[in-house]
Design an enzyme around this catalytic site. Structure first.
Site, PDB file in Angstrom:
ATOM      1  N   ASP A 267      -7.975   5.289   5.233  1.00 11.20           N
ATOM      2  CA  ASP A 267      -7.398   4.334   4.142  1.00 11.20           C
ATOM      3  C   ASP A 267      -8.201   3.281   4.244  1.00 11.20           C
ATOM      4  OD1 ASP A 267      -5.454   2.373   2.489  1.00 11.20           O
ATOM      5  OD2 ASP A 267      -6.128   1.479   3.932  1.00 11.20           O
TER       6      ASP A 267
ATOM      7  N   HIS B 166      -3.560   0.693  -3.709  1.00  6.73           N
ATOM      8  CA  HIS B 166      -3.258  -0.353  -2.448  1.00  6.73           C
ATOM      9  C   HIS B 166      -2.316  -1.449  -2.996  1.00  6.73           C
ATOM     10  CE1 HIS B 166      -7.815   0.435  -1.231  1.00  6.73           C
ATOM     11  NE2 HIS B 166      -7.082   1.592  -1.650  1.00  6.73           N
TER      12      HIS B 166
ATOM     13  N   CYS C 217     -10.307  -3.767  -4.510  1.00  4.98           N
ATOM     14  CA  CYS C 217      -8.994  -5.157  -5.054  1.00  4.98           C
ATOM     15  C   CYS C 217     -10.007  -6.454  -4.892  1.00  4.98           C
ATOM     16  CB  CYS C 217      -7.906  -5.064  -3.777  1.00  4.98           C
ATOM     17  SG  CYS C 217      -7.206  -3.858  -3.610  1.00  4.98           S
TER      18      CYS C 217
ATOM     19  N   CYS D 293      -9.453  -5.392  -0.087  1.00  4.75           N
ATOM     20  CA  CYS D 293     -10.441  -4.432   0.296  1.00  4.75           C
ATOM     21  C   CYS D 293     -11.854  -4.772  -1.274  1.00  4.75           C
ATOM     22  CB  CYS D 293     -10.532  -2.741   0.599  1.00  4.75           C
ATOM     23  SG  CYS D 293      -9.925  -2.267  -1.439  1.00  4.75           S
TER      24      CYS D 293
ATOM     25  N   GLU E 237      -2.477  -4.870  -3.610  1.00  3.79           N
ATOM     26  CA  GLU E 237      -2.836  -5.692  -4.262  1.00  3.79           C
ATOM     27  C   GLU E 237      -3.121  -4.726  -5.901  1.00  3.79           C
ATOM     28  OE1 GLU E 237      -5.678  -6.426  -0.572  1.00  3.79           O
ATOM     29  OE2 GLU E 237      -4.327  -5.429  -1.787  1.00  3.79           O
TER      30      GLU E 237
ATOM     31  N   ASN F  98       0.892  -1.434  -0.181  1.00  5.13           N
ATOM     32  CA  ASN F  98       0.075  -0.036   0.217  1.00  5.13           C
ATOM     33  C   ASN F  98       1.007   0.877   0.025  1.00  5.13           C
ATOM     34  OD1 ASN F  98      -1.657   2.103   1.622  1.00  5.13           O
ATOM     35  ND2 ASN F  98      -3.016   0.725   1.558  1.00  5.13           N
TER      36      ASN F  98
ATOM     37  N   SER G  60      -7.061  -9.001   4.143  1.00  6.84           N
ATOM     38  CA  SER G  60      -8.699  -9.270   3.620  1.00  6.84           C
ATOM     39  C   SER G  60      -9.314  -8.273   2.588  1.00  6.84           C
ATOM     40  CB  SER G  60      -9.756  -9.585   4.491  1.00  6.84           C
ATOM     41  OG  SER G  60     -10.945  -9.565   3.787  1.00  6.84           O
TER      42      SER G  60
END
Length: 149
Positions: A144, A54, A84, A81, A56, A43, A79
């Site tokens: 975030d 982010h 993503c 968001c 990912e 991130n 996990s």
């Protein structure tokens, strides 16, 4: 074959880099089904001033272009968001390994409902890292995840 825990180590290292840079400690990596690393990232919303950067998406961008993503595995310390999770669905990434979902539970269950293989590791190091960060920087964490204070 590399294990899910070994893949998570790459993502965790990325999260630590993000934290050291003054950002949010979330890391990710994209592997192929044989366990070869394709791309890694963290991130960098704070560092780059880019709200879309982010972990990912950073790992995905760093992996480069492929014709097909069905045989890839997205590994993330937290996990994913909804943003993503949408990336995973949009490009047909076949599997996601999640370090933890205690401090934040995004779209991994939704992904599972849509045929994505989900492995939830509930890794204590990932939990501890995020718990400490959230306690120390609640304003940045809320920014975030899109929570107005």
């Amino acid at each position: 074959m590399i294990t899910a825990e070994e893949m998570l180590t790459t993502a965790y290292t990325e999260a630590q880099l993000g934290l050291a840079e003054g950002g949010i400690p979330i890391g990710a990596a994209l592997f192929d089904s044989a366990g070869n690393l394709l791309g890694r990232g963290h991130n960098r919303r704070v560092q780059a001033g880019d709200p879309s950067l982010h972990a990912e998406t950073d790992a995905f961008r760093n992996a480069g272009r492929r014709r097909d993503y069905r045989d890839t595995i997205m590994v993330t310390t937290l996990s994913p968001c909804w943003y993503c999770s949408g990336l995973v669905r949009q490009f047909g990434i076949g599997a996601v390994v999640v370090g933890e979902a205690r401090t934040f539970s995004g779209g991994h269950e939704w992904l599972a409902e849509h045929g994505v293989s989900i492995t939830l590791l509930d890794d204590q190091e990932c939990v501890d890292m995020m718990t400490k960060f959230i306690a120390e920087r609640p304003e940045l964490w809320n920014e975030d995840i899109g929570v107005a204070e």
